[in-house]
Design a protein around this motif. Structure first.
Motif, PDB file in Angstrom:
ATOM      1  N   GLY A 375       0.788  -1.222   0.000  1.00  0.00           N
ATOM      2  CA  GLY A 375       0.000   0.000   0.000  1.00  0.00           C
ATOM      3  C   GLY A 375       0.817   1.268   0.000  1.00  0.00           C
ATOM      4  O   GLY A 375       0.273   2.366   0.149  1.00  0.00           O
ATOM      5  N   ASN A 376       2.144   1.138  -0.160  1.00  0.00           N
ATOM      6  CA  ASN A 376       3.026   2.301  -0.163  1.00  0.00           C
ATOM      7  C   ASN A 376       3.898   2.321  -1.403  1.00  0.00           C
ATOM      8  O   ASN A 376       4.119   1.284  -2.038  1.00  0.00           O
ATOM      9  N   VAL A 377       4.403   3.497  -1.737  1.00  0.00           N
ATOM     10  CA  VAL A 377       5.484   3.593  -2.716  1.00  0.00           C
ATOM     11  C   VAL A 377       6.773   3.772  -1.935  1.00  0.00           C
ATOM     12  O   VAL A 377       6.816   4.491  -0.933  1.00  0.00           O
ATOM     13  N   ASN A 378       7.822   3.088  -2.381  1.00  0.00           N
ATOM     14  CA  ASN A 378       9.118   3.128  -1.698  1.00  0.00           C
ATOM     15  C   ASN A 378      10.105   3.844  -2.611  1.00  0.00           C
ATOM     16  O   ASN A 378      10.452   3.353  -3.676  1.00  0.00           O
ATOM     17  N   PHE A 379      10.564   5.012  -2.194  1.00  0.00           N
ATOM     18  CA  PHE A 379      11.445   5.811  -3.036  1.00  0.00           C
ATOM     19  C   PHE A 379      12.825   5.194  -3.211  1.00  0.00           C
ATOM     20  O   PHE A 379      13.578   5.583  -4.094  1.00  0.00           O
ATOM     21  N   ARG A 380      13.163   4.209  -2.370  1.00  0.00           N
ATOM     22  CA  ARG A 380      14.447   3.510  -2.549  1.00  0.00           C
ATOM     23  C   ARG A 380      14.476   2.771  -3.882  1.00  0.00           C
ATOM     24  O   ARG A 380      15.536   2.549  -4.446  1.00  0.00           O
ATOM     25  N   SER A 381      13.311   2.365  -4.358  1.00  0.00           N
ATOM     26  CA  SER A 381      13.253   1.679  -5.650  1.00  0.00           C
ATOM     27  C   SER A 381      13.707   2.599  -6.767  1.00  0.00           C
ATOM     28  O   SER A 381      14.375   2.175  -7.713  1.00  0.00           O
ATOM     29  N   ALA A 382      13.367   3.880  -6.668  1.00  0.00           N
ATOM     30  CA  ALA A 382      13.833   4.846  -7.665  1.00  0.00           C
ATOM     31  C   ALA A 382      15.317   5.084  -7.526  1.00  0.00           C
ATOM     32  O   ALA A 382      16.041   5.221  -8.510  1.00  0.00           O
ATOM     33  N   GLN A 383      15.793   5.071  -6.284  1.00  0.00           N
ATOM     34  CA  GLN A 383      17.217   5.263  -6.035  1.00  0.00           C
ATOM     35  C   GLN A 383      18.029   4.129  -6.632  1.00  0.00           C
ATOM     36  O   GLN A 383      19.080   4.341  -7.232  1.00  0.00           O
ATOM     37  N   ALA A 384      17.500   2.887  -6.530  1.00  0.00           N
ATOM     38  CA  ALA A 384      18.235   1.725  -7.041  1.00  0.00           C
ATOM     39  C   ALA A 384      18.376   1.779  -8.551  1.00  0.00           C
ATOM     40  O   ALA A 384      19.322   1.258  -9.123  1.00  0.00           O
ATOM     41  N   ARG A 385      17.411   2.427  -9.241  1.00  0.00           N
ATOM     42  CA  ARG A 385      17.466   2.509 -10.690  1.00  0.00           C
ATOM     43  C   ARG A 385      18.284   3.706 -11.163  1.00  0.00           C
ATOM     44  O   ARG A 385      18.463   3.908 -12.346  1.00  0.00           O
ATOM     45  N   GLY A 386      18.727   4.513 -10.229  1.00  0.00           N
ATOM     46  CA  GLY A 386      19.396   5.740 -10.623  1.00  0.00           C
ATOM     47  C   GLY A 386      20.900   5.649 -10.679  1.00  0.00           C
ATOM     48  O   GLY A 386      21.573   6.662 -10.690  1.00  0.00           O
ATOM     49  N   GLY A 387      21.486   4.476 -10.686  1.00  0.00           N
ATOM     50  CA  GLY A 387      22.931   4.352 -10.811  1.00  0.00           C
ATOM     51  C   GLY A 387      23.571   3.960  -9.504  1.00  0.00           C
ATOM     52  O   GLY A 387      22.910   3.530  -8.558  1.00  0.00           O
TER      53      GLY A 387
END
Length: 498
Positions: A375-387
């Protein structure tokens, strides 16, 4: 540290468990760290249930118990009902899916739940409840003051049962989540639900997918949405409705200035461009709303996807231009700068922000990529895709979930049921070979968490969720190198093969 006990499928907890250690309930009575007990699909017999109930009356720490798919039947239901009536346990969540419960079982369980105020979550899906059981369930909902989540999906609930169940919903003040998908409510049941929604003040999530509801029933259900002030998610997938029903739903939400609706799933319905334009007008009134439909008539799904730029690339471009990190942009959406955010709040924040123009299709794509399935979005997932990520990680990673089998010790070898953590550890250690494929917890069933196995096929009897990945010290070093920290979305298992 709070933990989880997992017994693999096929373990018998009836007359004589095939384990060298004592039967689970004997040592669980005094256990003060275990909060989750997973015993699904273990051929638990009557004396096994009696032992478990005896343990639950002495253990004041266990909060979640899963004894699904054990074919407990009427005798098992009788034992569980007697236990629930006592209100003497710390248990908050009870999963009883797939236990062949029928009319008599439903009556006993509902009578017990009517007086129980401790259980907050109950899973009774994949049983055999039918017409008469709707009366028991409705009466229980009218009296119960503790239950917050109820799963009744994949039963045999007909229109008659739906009417009784809906009558109970009218006066219920605590239930927040109700899953009644894969039943047979029909148009009569949908009309009864609509009446219940007019007065219900607590239900936030309602799944009525695949209930043989046509436009006639959808229009009657929509009447309840004109007055409801609490429902946030309504799922109507796989009902035989078309755009006429979809329009009635949208019109009802538009008419209700106090509507809290955030997610409307009609993902099997083809809509017109005129419908989409009308929907944009409703979005202006209710910016929190997100309606998922199948596609626009005359416009292929592939074409509609291609015409929108990749949202992550747009965010990355914005971050580069403003000399900030992608993570900083996402954290700016939360008042406290947290790393997680409820999906509904994220949707509203992304719609309201004016730094990066994104439409709902792009925002929905972002949610899919960042969703932690809780039920949440985890911003670490975006961090992992950012290099490459920084190597700073707190000493001794915090672990919120653990699983330990009684055949395994808990100190030396660790395995990871998190694709994110396992991938990070493997990529940072070249000498470890990448697993060739994902493997489910049980043969033929996919593991929701993503269990990474180093073998194409596991040997018979080998617990797939206890595949050793690395010694504890080595795993910590790998994750430290990768800049990856375990969080509440990861399940880390401890094991020591003997």
């Amino acid at each position: 540290m709070a933990g989880r006990f997992w017994a693999k499928s096929g373990t018998c907890l009836g007359h004589q468990p095939p384990l060298s250690s004592p039967p689970a309930p004997s040592w669980l009575k005094s256990n003060t760290t275990l909060i989750t007990l997973e015993l699904a699909d273990n051929s638990i017999m009557e004396d096994g249930i009696l032992s478990l109930v005896e343990m639950l009356q002495e253990n004041y720490y266990l909060q979640e118990l899963n004894i699904s798919n054990n074919a407990l039947g009427f005798e098992g239901a009788k034992v569980i009902a007697e236990f629930l009536q006592k209100n003497s346990s710390s248990l908050l969540s009870l999963q009883l899916s797939g236990n062949k419960f029928k009319d008599q079982s439903a009556e006993l369980l509902c009578q017990a739940l009517s007086a129980n105020y401790r259980i907050k979550e109950m899973d009774l899906s994949h049983n055999e409840f039918s017409d008469k059981d709707g009366e028991f369930l409705g009466s229980m909902l009218a009296l119960n003051v503790g239950l917050q989540t109820l799963d009744l999906s994949w039963n045999h609930l007909s229109p008659r049962a739906a009417v009784s169940l809906s009558n109970g919903l009218r006066s219920n003040v605590t239930l927040k989540t109700l899953d009644i998908s894969m039943n047979g409510f029909g148009n009569e049941g949908a009309a009864a639900l609509g009446e219940a929604l007019k007065s219900n003040s607590s239900l936030a999530y309602l799944d009525v997918s695949n209930n043989d509801i046509s436009n006639e029933g959808i229009i009657k259900l929509s009447k309840g949405l004109e007055f409801n002030e609490c429902l946030r998610t309504l799922k109507l997938f796989l009902n035989p409705m078309n755009m006429e029903g979809a329009v009635s739903l949208i019109m009802s939400i538009k008419k209700n200035p106090k509507s809290k609706m955030e997610n409307l799933d009609i993902s099997n319905v083809m809509v017109s461009e005129q419908f989409v334009k009308f929907l944009d007008g409703v979005y202006a009134i209710h910016p929190q709303l997100d309606v998922v439909y199948k596609a626009i008539q005359g416009l292929s799904a592939k074409k509609s996807i291609i015409q929108y730029p990749n949202p992550m690339k747009l965010i990355q471009s914005y971050a580069d231009q403003n000399k900030i990190k992608v993570l900083d942009f996402f954290k700016s959406l939360t008042p406290t700068g947290m790393m997680k955010m409820p999906v509904s709040d994220f949707l509203k924040a992304m719609i309201q922000q004016n730094k990066i123009p994104l439409n709902r299709f792009q925002i929905r794509e972002l949610i899919k990529r960042l969703d932690d399935k809780n039920g949440n979005v985890n911003f670490r997932s975006a961090q992992a895709r950012g290099g490459p990520q920084p190597a700073s990680v707190p000493e001794g990673p915090r672990l919120s979930k653990m699983a330990v089998s009684s055949r395994w010790a808990t100190d030396h070898w660790w395995s990871v049921r998190s694709e994110r953590l396992a991938t990070a550890a493997l990529e940072s250690t070249p000498e470890l070979q990448r697993p060739p494929r994902l493997h489910g917890i049980r043969s033929g069933l996919p593991c929701i968490a993503g269990c990474l196995c180093p073998l194409p096929r596991l040997p018979p009897g080998y617990p797939p969720s206890h595949v050793p990945l690395a010694p504890l010290a080595k795993l910590r070093a790998q994750l430290h190198t990768a800049g990856c920290e375990p969080d509440s979305g990861d399940t880390v298992l401890t094991a020591d093969r003997r």
